[in-house]
Design a protein around this motif. Sequence first.
Motif, PDB file in Angstrom:
ATOM      1  N   LYS A 130       0.837  -1.206   0.000  1.00  0.00           N
ATOM      2  CA  LYS A 130       0.000   0.000   0.000  1.00  0.00           C
ATOM      3  C   LYS A 130       0.873   1.259   0.000  1.00  0.00           C
ATOM      4  O   LYS A 130       0.633   2.201  -0.750  1.00  0.00           O
ATOM      5  CB  LYS A 130      -0.910  -0.028   1.234  1.00  0.00           C
ATOM      6  CG  LYS A 130      -1.873   1.116   1.339  1.00  0.00           C
ATOM      7  CD  LYS A 130      -2.728   0.948   2.598  1.00  0.00           C
ATOM      8  CE  LYS A 130      -3.522   2.193   2.894  1.00  0.00           C
ATOM      9  NZ  LYS A 130      -4.251   2.098   4.154  1.00  0.00           N
ATOM     10  N   LYS A 131       1.931   1.264   0.809  1.00  0.00           N
ATOM     11  CA  LYS A 131       2.831   2.422   0.873  1.00  0.00           C
ATOM     12  C   LYS A 131       3.619   2.590  -0.418  1.00  0.00           C
ATOM     13  O   LYS A 131       3.856   3.715  -0.868  1.00  0.00           O
ATOM     14  CB  LYS A 131       3.800   2.292   2.053  1.00  0.00           C
ATOM     15  CG  LYS A 131       3.137   2.562   3.387  1.00  0.00           C
ATOM     16  CD  LYS A 131       4.125   2.515   4.528  1.00  0.00           C
ATOM     17  CE  LYS A 131       3.402   2.817   5.827  1.00  0.00           C
ATOM     18  NZ  LYS A 131       4.284   2.809   6.974  1.00  0.00           N
ATOM     19  N   GLU A 132       4.003   1.489  -1.066  1.00  0.00           N
ATOM     20  CA  GLU A 132       4.718   1.559  -2.339  1.00  0.00           C
ATOM     21  C   GLU A 132       3.822   2.141  -3.426  1.00  0.00           C
ATOM     22  O   GLU A 132       4.277   2.937  -4.252  1.00  0.00           O
ATOM     23  CB  GLU A 132       5.215   0.172  -2.750  1.00  0.00           C
ATOM     24  CG  GLU A 132       6.390  -0.319  -1.924  1.00  0.00           C
ATOM     25  CD  GLU A 132       6.777  -1.768  -2.228  1.00  0.00           C
ATOM     26  OE1 GLU A 132       6.170  -2.403  -3.114  1.00  0.00           O
ATOM     27  OE2 GLU A 132       7.700  -2.262  -1.545  1.00  0.00           O
ATOM     28  N   LYS A 133       2.530   1.758  -3.435  1.00  0.00           N
ATOM     29  CA  LYS A 133       1.587   2.313  -4.405  1.00  0.00           C
ATOM     30  C   LYS A 133       1.401   3.808  -4.194  1.00  0.00           C
ATOM     31  O   LYS A 133       1.345   4.589  -5.141  1.00  0.00           O
ATOM     32  CB  LYS A 133       0.233   1.609  -4.297  1.00  0.00           C
ATOM     33  CG  LYS A 133       0.156   0.305  -5.043  1.00  0.00           C
ATOM     34  CD  LYS A 133      -1.255  -0.235  -4.989  1.00  0.00           C
ATOM     35  CE  LYS A 133      -1.342  -1.552  -5.719  1.00  0.00           C
ATOM     36  NZ  LYS A 133      -2.711  -2.104  -5.687  1.00  0.00           N
ATOM     37  N   GLU A 134       1.287   4.217  -2.933  1.00  0.00           N
ATOM     38  CA  GLU A 134       1.110   5.636  -2.617  1.00  0.00           C
ATOM     39  C   GLU A 134       2.328   6.447  -3.017  1.00  0.00           C
ATOM     40  O   GLU A 134       2.216   7.592  -3.419  1.00  0.00           O
ATOM     41  CB  GLU A 134       0.832   5.809  -1.119  1.00  0.00           C
ATOM     42  CG  GLU A 134      -0.527   5.329  -0.687  1.00  0.00           C
ATOM     43  CD  GLU A 134      -0.720   5.386   0.819  1.00  0.00           C
ATOM     44  OE1 GLU A 134       0.202   5.828   1.535  1.00  0.00           O
ATOM     45  OE2 GLU A 134      -1.815   4.976   1.275  1.00  0.00           O
ATOM     46  N   ALA A 135       3.509   5.843  -2.895  1.00  0.00           N
ATOM     47  CA  ALA A 135       4.758   6.538  -3.246  1.00  0.00           C
ATOM     48  C   ALA A 135       4.879   6.760  -4.746  1.00  0.00           C
ATOM     49  O   ALA A 135       5.503   7.726  -5.190  1.00  0.00           O
ATOM     50  CB  ALA A 135       5.962   5.759  -2.729  1.00  0.00           C
ATOM     51  N   LYS A 136       4.282   5.882  -5.543  1.00  0.00           N
ATOM     52  CA  LYS A 136       4.347   5.998  -7.024  1.00  0.00           C
ATOM     53  C   LYS A 136       3.344   6.986  -7.469  1.00  0.00           C
ATOM     54  O   LYS A 136       3.268   7.924  -7.931  1.00  0.00           O
ATOM     55  CB  LYS A 136       4.057   4.656  -7.676  1.00  0.00           C
ATOM     56  CG  LYS A 136       5.165   3.662  -7.479  1.00  0.00           C
ATOM     57  CD  LYS A 136       4.843   2.376  -8.157  1.00  0.00           C
ATOM     58  CE  LYS A 136       5.937   1.341  -7.910  1.00  0.00           C
ATOM     59  NZ  LYS A 136       5.693   0.085  -8.524  1.00  0.00           N
TER      60      LYS A 136
END
Length: 188
Positions: A182-188
């Motif tokens: 979830k955090k990786e998606k938000e970072a992109k």
Amino acid sequence: MYQLTKMEGIIAIPPEYLSKNLKEDLSKLVRERYEDHLDKEHGFVLLTWDVKPIGSGIIVHGNPSIYQKVNFDALSFKPVLHEVVDGIVCKVAEFGAFCHVGPLDALVHVSQIMDDYVDVNMVNSRIIGKESKKALALGDTLRARIVALSVSELNPDELKIGLTMRQPGLGKHEWIKEERKKKEKEAK
């Protein structure tokens, strides 16, 4: 935390051992006395080896045993307050989940499992978040922090370990992976 340590103690050598191989007998007696027991200083002793006598044994009047001071190497598990540990849920109770943490069991109270009100389903051995619907069940792997340690005064082999999963980076391993994605998606 697992640790290799040097330990020292006094072993009672019964008379029936006196005509045998002292080194083998001392090793056996040290294993019987220390392995699978809790030592306040070193933790739960898992394995002992390389037993060496120190000096001469002591004879006590009226006692048939000889008392021998020894030192030896040991592998022990000593939980440390605030240490992060991985565990496996081994039992679900109304008040929380018990987990195998190394060779010992620890408790995660229901209030420390997640930031959500929970229902405990004893029939299916599951703890379920009311809003999040996250579930913790028998056999699940988790990561938690040790927040309480206590040794029983009456039974020194009894160590109680309290855990929390309510901090960032802690929880059921699947929850941690989901949070990371979830955090990786938000970072992109």
